[in-house]
Design an enzyme around this catalytic site. Structure first.
Site, PDB file in Angstrom:
ATOM      1  N   ARG A  37       0.910  -1.279  -0.048  1.00  0.00           N
ATOM      2  CA  ARG A  37      -0.230  -0.119  -0.064  1.00  0.00           C
ATOM      3  C   ARG A  37       1.017   1.167  -0.083  1.00  0.00           C
ATOM      4  O   ARG A  37       1.802   1.400   0.835  1.00  0.00           O
ATOM      5  CB  ARG A  37      -0.884   0.020   1.288  1.00  0.00           C
ATOM      6  CG  ARG A  37      -1.697   1.365   1.419  1.00  0.00           C
ATOM      7  CD  ARG A  37      -2.562   1.457   2.561  1.00  0.00           C
ATOM      8  NE  ARG A  37      -2.979   2.783   2.879  1.00  0.00           N
ATOM      9  CZ  ARG A  37      -2.619   3.102   3.980  1.00  0.00           C
ATOM     10  NH1 ARG A  37      -1.955   2.778   5.156  1.00  0.00           N
ATOM     11  NH2 ARG A  37      -3.487   4.606   4.206  1.00  0.00           N
ATOM     12  N   ASP A  94      -3.525   4.605  -2.509  1.00  0.00           N
ATOM     13  CA  ASP A  94      -4.763   4.928  -2.045  1.00  0.00           C
ATOM     14  C   ASP A  94      -5.721   6.023  -2.820  1.00  0.00           C
ATOM     15  O   ASP A  94      -6.620   6.389  -2.650  1.00  0.00           O
ATOM     16  CB  ASP A  94      -4.411   5.776  -0.604  1.00  0.00           C
ATOM     17  CG  ASP A  94      -4.658   4.577   0.495  1.00  0.00           C
ATOM     18  OD1 ASP A  94      -5.654   3.858   0.441  1.00  0.00           O
ATOM     19  OD2 ASP A  94      -3.874   4.963   1.579  1.00  0.00           O
ATOM     20  N   LEU A 154     -12.038   7.089  10.601  1.00  0.00           N
ATOM     21  CA  LEU A 154     -11.346   8.064  11.670  1.00  0.00           C
ATOM     22  C   LEU A 154     -10.238   7.176  12.533  1.00  0.00           C
ATOM     23  O   LEU A 154     -10.611   6.307  13.090  1.00  0.00           O
ATOM     24  CB  LEU A 154     -12.542   8.232  12.478  1.00  0.00           C
ATOM     25  CG  LEU A 154     -13.778   9.093  11.858  1.00  0.00           C
ATOM     26  CD1 LEU A 154     -14.830   9.508  12.932  1.00  0.00           C
ATOM     27  CD2 LEU A 154     -13.321  10.214  11.223  1.00  0.00           C
ATOM     28  N   GLY A 155      -8.903   7.664  12.312  1.00  0.00           N
ATOM     29  CA  GLY A 155      -8.043   7.137  12.963  1.00  0.00           C
ATOM     30  C   GLY A 155      -6.878   8.234  13.478  1.00  0.00           C
ATOM     31  O   GLY A 155      -7.132   9.290  13.329  1.00  0.00           O
ATOM     32  N   GLY A 157      -4.781   8.990  11.260  1.00  0.00           N
ATOM     33  CA  GLY A 157      -4.913   9.777  10.194  1.00  0.00           C
ATOM     34  C   GLY A 157      -6.494   9.477   9.698  1.00  0.00           C
ATOM     35  O   GLY A 157      -6.958   8.456  10.024  1.00  0.00           O
ATOM     36  N   ASP A 227      -3.216  10.464  21.218  1.00  0.00           N
ATOM     37  CA  ASP A 227      -3.971   9.102  21.546  1.00  0.00           C
ATOM     38  C   ASP A 227      -5.565   9.531  22.145  1.00  0.00           C
ATOM     39  O   ASP A 227      -5.836  10.116  23.118  1.00  0.00           O
ATOM     40  CB  ASP A 227      -3.443   8.568  22.719  1.00  0.00           C
ATOM     41  CG  ASP A 227      -3.866   7.254  23.174  1.00  0.00           C
ATOM     42  OD1 ASP A 227      -5.272   7.133  22.849  1.00  0.00           O
ATOM     43  OD2 ASP A 227      -3.368   6.414  23.394  1.00  0.00           O
ATOM     44  N   MET A 228      -6.686   9.573  21.099  1.00  0.00           N
ATOM     45  CA  MET A 228      -8.127  10.114  21.105  1.00  0.00           C
ATOM     46  C   MET A 228      -8.535   9.094  22.343  1.00  0.00           C
ATOM     47  O   MET A 228      -9.443   9.742  23.083  1.00  0.00           O
ATOM     48  CB  MET A 228      -8.547   9.583  19.974  1.00  0.00           C
ATOM     49  CG  MET A 228     -10.103  10.095  20.432  1.00  0.00           C
ATOM     50  SD  MET A 228     -10.561  11.720  20.577  1.00  0.00           S
ATOM     51  CE  MET A 228     -10.324  12.457  19.003  1.00  0.00           C
ATOM     52  N   GLY A 277     -13.042   5.449  14.626  1.00  0.00           N
ATOM     53  CA  GLY A 277     -14.565   5.507  14.229  1.00  0.00           C
ATOM     54  C   GLY A 277     -15.256   3.803  14.330  1.00  0.00           C
ATOM     55  O   GLY A 277     -16.459   3.817  14.683  1.00  0.00           O
TER      56      GLY A 277
END
Length: 350
Positions: A37, A94, A154-155, A157, A227-228, A277
């Protein structure tokens, strides 16, 4: 199909000795092809491409467009080639999924010399994640008619994609993956005039700015880290920096979701994927709640306990909402197969 996680961000962990150990434990396993990738095609590659010396050189020339990813991805290419010299490496991009963007969506209102001379335009990223999200979410819904899909990847990135009948119509990332949503270390959209002002009126060098935009911005720029999960926990306890970081992240997310829905002229299905997400139920709840004017509703119990690909919207919701695991590997395989990149390997079997 043998699957190995070779995400670009973990490339440094897959050193040559580890690949050698892997081949020993697999009883001499040797793949016929390896899909790699790559985040950015730079407008040079139109789709999955077999990697030879010339292709690798071209890929290295694109490193500046996605420095967080491309350097590590090339290390993976070299390491895998050394471990499996008889395998065919295939670069998958991508950006390919977003090549269907209409001209009005990918064109920047900048001098033509920049657009035509340097290829400055919106490319869009996370293409495999968005492609898979669209396909898989439709499968989950079954026979329900779906045309307009908002994919929310959602991450660390993060990006959104507006997808109409399986075709990418708009997306939040731009010329590079820095644009769009607030991310772990990247700021997303920023007034370019502010960046120009900093370069003119401070001692900041362009290389320093590029590094800070890639590594020290986004959630990290506000909360001190990206870190969410920790940020949401701290925000729940009233930590002011964590509260601000989450509110900024959510404000941008909801605004961009609204923009994607507007350019599609509505939405039938919202898909949440990526680390945040897929796992942060509160973030999903807050985002969909902001779209209440669309009569979009999710079941709070189902949303809170969702742990696999599933529908989380209520029966009376005007918009279906699905949460799922991003399987970019499956989308890459489909893309390479459709492009004929695997034909050589397949012909060897016949």
């Amino acid at each position: 199909m043998q699957q190995i996680d070779t995400g670009a961000d973990s490339a440094l962990e897959w050193t040559a000795p580890r690949w050698q150990d892997f081949t020993k434990t697999q009883g001499g396993f040797t793949p016929e092809f390896v899909l790699h990738r790559f985040v950015h095609s730079g407008g040079v590659f139109a789709g999955p491409t077999r990697i030879d010396a010339a292709v690798r050189a071209n890929l290295e020339g694109l490193t500046s467009l996605a420095p967080l990813h491309t350097k590590n991805a090339l290390k993976i290419v070299d390491t895998v080639a050394a471990a499996f010299p008889l395998s065919t490496g295939i670069a998958c991009f991508d950006t390919t999924f977003h090549e269907t963007l209409p001209q009005a969506a990918f064109t920047y209102a900048i001098p033509s010399a920049w657009r035509e001379g340097h290829g400055i335009r919106k490319y869009g990223f996370h293409g495999f994640a968005h492609d898979y999200a669209d396909t898989r979410a439709r499968e989950i819904l079954g026979q329900s008619p779906v045309s307009k899909v908002l994919s929310c990847h959602l991450g660390s990135g993060a990006s959104l994609a507006a997808i109409i009948d399986g075709v990418s119509f708009d997306t939040t990332m731009g010329f590079t993956p820095v644009d769009g949503l607030v991310m772990a270390t990247r700021p997303g959209s920023v007034d370019p005039g502010a960046l120009a002002w900093l370069l003119v009126n401070t001692s900041l060098r362009p290389s320093e700015m590029a590094h800070l935009l890639e590594h020290s911005s986004g959630l990290t720029g506000i909360a001190g880290h990206g870190d969410m999960k920790l940020i949401m926990t701290a925000a729940g306890k009233g930590d002011p920096e964590a509260v601000l970081a989450y509110e900024v992240w959510l404000h941008r997310l909801v605004g961009e979701m609204g923009r994607m829905i507007a350019v599609m002229g509505g939405v039938d299905l919202i898909v949440f994927g990526g680390g945040i997400g897929n796992h942060a139920w509160q973030a999903r709840s807050d985002a969909v709640a902001a779209l209440g004017f669309l009569n979009a509703r999710i079941d709070p119990d189902t949303n809170r306990t969702a742990h696999e690909d599933m529908l989380i919207s209520t029966h009376d919701s005007a918009v279906a909402t699905v949460v799922l695991e991003a399987r970019e590997d499956i989308a890459m395989l489909r893309s390479a197969g459709a492009a004929g990149a695997l034909q050589e390997s397949q012909s060897k079997e016949q």
